[in-house]
Design an enzyme around this catalytic site. Structure first.
Site, PDB file in Angstrom:
ATOM      1  N   CYS A 113      42.846  41.628  41.849  1.00  0.00           N
ATOM      2  CA  CYS A 113      43.804  42.246  40.926  1.00  0.00           C
ATOM      3  C   CYS A 113      43.331  43.668  40.614  1.00  0.00           C
ATOM      4  CB  CYS A 113      43.955  41.440  39.656  1.00  0.00           C
ATOM      5  SG  CYS A 113      44.218  39.662  39.928  1.00  0.00           S
ATOM      6  N   PRO A 157      45.039  49.677  39.010  1.00  0.00           N
ATOM      7  CA  PRO A 157      45.161  50.896  39.831  1.00  0.00           C
ATOM      8  C   PRO A 157      43.856  51.391  40.459  1.00  0.00           C
ATOM      9  CG  PRO A 157      45.076  51.496  37.534  1.00  0.00           C
ATOM     10  CD  PRO A 157      45.031  49.990  37.567  1.00  0.00           C
ATOM     11  N   GLY A 158      42.774  50.632  40.326  1.00  0.00           N
ATOM     12  CA  GLY A 158      41.566  50.956  41.068  1.00  0.00           C
ATOM     13  C   GLY A 158      40.429  51.572  40.290  1.00  0.00           C
ATOM     14  N   GLY A 159      40.553  51.671  38.981  1.00  0.00           N
ATOM     15  CA  GLY A 159      39.488  52.285  38.188  1.00  0.00           C
ATOM     16  C   GLY A 159      38.164  51.566  38.334  1.00  0.00           C
ATOM     17  N   LYS A 160      38.207  50.242  38.279  1.00  0.00           N
ATOM     18  CA  LYS A 160      36.962  49.475  38.359  1.00  0.00           C
ATOM     19  C   LYS A 160      36.436  49.443  39.790  1.00  0.00           C
ATOM     20  CE  LYS A 160      38.625  46.531  34.642  1.00  0.00           C
ATOM     21  NZ  LYS A 160      40.028  46.934  34.904  1.00  0.00           N
ATOM     22  N   ASP A 204      45.184  43.349  45.675  1.00  0.00           N
ATOM     23  CA  ASP A 204      46.241  43.321  44.676  1.00  0.00           C
ATOM     24  C   ASP A 204      47.507  42.776  45.324  1.00  0.00           C
ATOM     25  OD1 ASP A 204      46.434  44.568  41.703  1.00  0.00           O
ATOM     26  OD2 ASP A 204      48.406  44.571  42.652  1.00  0.00           O
ATOM     27  N   ASP A 255      47.803  37.704  47.410  1.00  0.00           N
ATOM     28  CA  ASP A 255      47.814  36.922  46.177  1.00  0.00           C
ATOM     29  C   ASP A 255      46.420  36.358  45.932  1.00  0.00           C
ATOM     30  OD1 ASP A 255      48.207  35.177  44.096  1.00  0.00           O
ATOM     31  OD2 ASP A 255      49.789  34.008  45.074  1.00  0.00           O
ATOM     32  N   CYS A 302      42.180  42.235  29.436  1.00  0.00           N
ATOM     33  CA  CYS A 302      42.416  43.197  28.346  1.00  0.00           C
ATOM     34  C   CYS A 302      43.242  42.512  27.262  1.00  0.00           C
ATOM     35  CB  CYS A 302      43.089  44.465  28.854  1.00  0.00           C
ATOM     36  SG  CYS A 302      44.628  44.222  29.760  1.00  0.00           S
TER      37      CYS A 302
END
Length: 456
Positions: free
Chosen positions: A274, A277-280, A298, A324, A396
């Site tokens: 998941c 948007p790729g920050g982690k 994702d 998935d 979150c």
């Protein structure tokens, strides 16, 4: 508190609207149409703003975003004030008119718009709706609101109006956090700070703080993330020194805590499930550049493109896979992972201040449905983890059903899983992971639990 107008981030807005995009709209008309879509069709701001922003002149793009976010943030009080001044409810097809009335009240109460402009420009916005009768109605309601503002604002003691949250959510928060629920609601209604993550491959945090100071940008180090910097005021990323060169990224402090928890080391194979948007994904690669392989997964191929874009700007590399997470058979190559990050789909109740439309879109029944989905994904990914490997479960959310209760259930039903203690100085220990609650002027709400698979 005045509503701050954020900087425009879509630099394509200076292009004229094409025929396909439709006729150009004033900021107020476009915002009214967006709010109607949120209320009636349950569409998110994230899906609506890109489309409607193309129809707004660049000079009004900041105002357009401020109106949309502000109306969602203060929705329940705005709605009450409008209802009290309307002689009869508007029809569902006229919720765009209702939205304009609320936007007018928003400008009169929470924005720096002069009162005469708030009224006249909002009435002018009604003309683009092609509902001539609405002009007089909106003008009358807003002028009545100006005359009756104090009385109107004091005529309700409903919890959802007082705290600008849906009643079901307040009930849950009060039950789970009897001493803190009002602070959570207050934090949810604030403007989120702009926080940066320093890329230590290029520059150290103290050095970048000095660079910001030399550029006249006020900022300070975050207390929990060793690479975090919080700006005193949000600014356009284009104004950040060396942003395009990958020196920093925009990311809240709470998710910045991820890499340090995973005990990353050279040669490991890592899965970011998941990932968009790729920050982690990017942060883990910055933190440990000698990983053998990073897989960013994702289910949304369009959002996965944002992962690729972020990797490209930061000159990093990962295998981006559309798939998935709950069905690994469709995409997994059979090679187990040393580390897995599961940033699970959740209610996002810890980031409401960044996405205030969550208060209008989320329903009480969603919590149980999301918990079921999280359970399915967690069980599916556990099979992909090497013996002795670690999986970091994160959300979150502030809902216990999605967090501590989820981990407790998993441990009860997974014989080869154990919970590792997180010896850190942030959040509080729930017994099954650590919970960060949203704060007025610091990090978002977030939950972490670190699980280890027993060695064979």
């Amino acid at each position: 508190m005045s509503e701050k107008i954020p900087p425009a981030k879509n630099h394509s807005q200076n292009k004229p609207a094409s025929k396909k995009q439709g006729k150009s709209l004033s900021a107020r008309t476009a915002a009214a149409l967006v709010i109607k879509e949120v209320i009636v069709n349950k569409q998110s701001l994230a899906s609506l703003l890109p489309k409607y922003s193309l129809r707004v002149n660049q000079t009004e793009s900041g105002l357009f975003q401020a109106l949309c976010f502000g109306c969602c943030r203060h929705f329940y009080k705005l709605q009450q004030s409008a209802h009290q001044l309307l002689q009869k409810p508007l029809k569902p097809k006229d919720q765009d008119v209702m939205a304009l009335i609320m936007l007018g009240i928003l400008q009169l109460t929470h924005m720096r718009t002069p009162a005469h402009a708030a009224v006249s420009e909002t009435v002018a916005g009604a003309r683009q709706l092609k509902k001539p009768w609405a002009n007089k109605l909106i003008n009358g309601v807003l002028r009545n609101y100006q005359r009756q503002q104090t009385a109107t604002s004091c005529q309700s003691e409903k919890m959802e109006v007082t705290f600008n949250h849906p009643a079901w959510l307040l009930t849950l928060l009060e039950a789970q956090y009897p001493d803190q629920w009002q602070h959570i609601a207050s934090a949810n209604n604030q403007h989120p700070p702009m926080t940066l993550r320093v890329n230590q491959r290029y520059i150290q945090r103290d050095e970048y703080l000095q660079t910001l100071k030399a550029s006249g940008i006020g900022a300070f180090a975050t207390p929990h993330s060793s690479v975090g910097i919080q700006l005193e005021q949000p600014i356009d990323v284009a104004l950040l020194p060396n942003f395009t060169d990958g020196f920093v990224s925009v990311q809240d402090e709470a998710p910045q805590l991820t890499p340090a928890l995973l005990d990353l080391a050279p040669g490991q194979r890592v899965l970011d499930a998941c990932a968009a948007p790729g920050g982690k994904t990017c942060h883990m690669l910055e933190h440990e550049p000698d990983l053998a392989n990073m897989v960013a997964l994702d289910c949304d191929s369009e959002r996965l493109q944002r992962v690729s874009d972020n990797l490209s700007r930061l000159k990093l590399s990962a295998d981006c896979i559309a798939g998935d997470a709950g069905n690994p058979e469709a995409w997994w190559d059979g090679k187990p992972f040393d580390r897995i990050l599961l940033d699970a789909p959740c209610s996002a109740t810890g980031v409401i201040r960044r996405h205030p439309d969550i208060k209008l879109l989320r329903q009480a029944r969603d919590i149980a449905n999301l918990a079921d989905l999280q359970q399915q994904i967690l069980s599916a990914l556990w099979a992909l983890l090497k013996p002795g490997g670690k999986l970091l479960y994160a959300t979150c959310s502030v809902m216990q059903q999605e967090n501590s209760q989820q981990i407790a259930y998993f441990l009860q039903h997974t014989t080869d899983a154990s919970l590792l203690n997180l010896d850190v100085g942030w959040g509080y220990d729930t017994g099954y992971g650590r919970q960060l609650l949203p704060t007025n002027d610091s990090h978002d709400g977030f939950f972490y639990a670190l699980l280890q698979k027993k060695k064979a």
